[in-house]
Design an enzyme around this catalytic site. Sequence first.
Site, PDB file in Angstrom:
ATOM      1  N   ARG A  36       0.818  -1.224   0.000  1.00 26.34           N
ATOM      2  CA  ARG A  36       0.000   0.000   0.000  1.00 26.34           C
ATOM      3  C   ARG A  36       0.847   1.267   0.000  1.00 26.34           C
ATOM      4  NH1 ARG A  36      -4.581  -2.173   4.121  1.00 26.34           N
ATOM      5  NH2 ARG A  36      -5.958  -3.034   2.532  1.00 26.34           N
ATOM      6  N   LYS A 200     -18.626 -16.670   1.902  1.00 31.22           N
ATOM      7  CA  LYS A 200     -20.050 -16.398   2.136  1.00 31.22           C
ATOM      8  C   LYS A 200     -20.807 -15.874   0.928  1.00 31.22           C
ATOM      9  CE  LYS A 200     -20.071 -15.145   6.974  1.00 31.22           C
ATOM     10  NZ  LYS A 200     -20.220 -13.954   7.806  1.00 31.22           N
ATOM     11  N   GLY A 356      -9.749  -8.712  -1.034  1.00 29.07           N
ATOM     12  CA  GLY A 356      -8.661  -9.222  -0.214  1.00 29.07           C
ATOM     13  C   GLY A 356      -8.070 -10.567  -0.563  1.00 29.07           C
ATOM     14  N   GLY A 379     -13.154  -3.888   0.185  1.00 28.74           N
ATOM     15  CA  GLY A 379     -14.545  -3.473   0.351  1.00 28.74           C
ATOM     16  C   GLY A 379     -14.936  -2.365  -0.620  1.00 28.74           C
TER      17      GLY A 379
END
Length: 399
Positions: A36, A200, A356, A379
Amino acid sequence: MNTVASYNFINQRALVRVDFNVPLDKQTFEVKDDTRIRAAIPTINKILNDGGSAILMSHLGRPKGGPEEKYSLNHVVATTALLLNRKVKFIKDCIGEEVNIMAASLQPGEVLLLENLRFHPEEEKGDKEFANQLASLGDVYVNDAFGTAHRAHASTAVIAQFFSPEKRMFGLLMNAEIENADKAISNPAKPFTAIIGGAKVSDKILIIERLLDRADNIIIGGGMAYTFFKATGGNIGNSLCEEDRLDNALQLIKKAEEKNVNILLPSDSVTASSFSNDAERGECASMSISSGYMGLDIGSKAIGDFRTVILQSKTILWNGPMGVFEFSNFQAGTKAIAEAVAEATSKGAYSLIGGGDSVSAINKFNLADKVSYVSTGGGALLEYFEGKELPGIAAILKN
Ligand code: AMP
């Protein structure tokens, strides 16, 4: 709208929101992965090379509303200085008299890093007065933190109103992220294949719904696939399943049929007797997993099916692993898919990896430089794909 590339920063103090939320070693506080920080370097260098100075601000971790040594941005100063190849000054707060004095005395070519913004609860609350105090530090505001663009925080969104439209802009990383996301979602070269995996279904329903209007193929793998198998009457043993999402899964299958989108589920699975790398392994049809066993990876037939579709694609979006790739005995499916995406890219397809765990996977298999773009936003990228307005982007674009 101004861009960092076209703006001349000479004698300007640029207040740059970066995403230096990097993992640190728990004992030594050394930076464990500088991806990053590296990603923000081109924007900072452009400012400095023009003859401007840079005031960097970021969050790190999740402090509980006050200073905590383990979340101090002091720990990233050395890495930032190394990557910039110049001295980086640091100040132990992000607002206040001392900060104002230090920011005002910055000379062209100098860099000042402020302390963790989240040591002040006002940051996450999007407090206007706090944003105003930050804004007073710079002549121009640059947002290069795509990873937090989905948050309406003081430094990512609220602050922009204190700069006139020509004095606020996206950084080079932010621009690249938006351009690449648009390339995949707005006007993709066809056939467009989306590969969605991970644990999920509930996290991915919105993105799959939006993809139904854009993609030709949606490959579904990982733990989330078993909710689809259960919904269609399969025996999935102890595999992951979200019982309250069975209806959603059926609806997605129905909508895909109506919209002529090809949904591909892994016809076979690598099974395990327990959730462990050393568990007894087997391979069977995903619709008939014996009780006491769980699917932890896609099987060899599924790999072949997915590979064929990936290699025929011109645009590929990949979010989420195909199995528990953290376990070496259950990584083969994710690795094979990563290799197929890289191969398709070498044949001219455009590929975007985001979110991620698929980013960790592509890095683990050393294929990051064999795909078109690896996003830094988890996200934020998902929300962008879901069609939501990201506050960090909207604030810059506002008139
Ligand atoms: P997500 O954050 O939802 O993208 O999920 C990523 C996680 O899903 C990774 O840690 C994987 O280990 C996990 N995962 C992928 N496939 C499976 C599976 N078949 N069973 C259990 N966990 C899985």
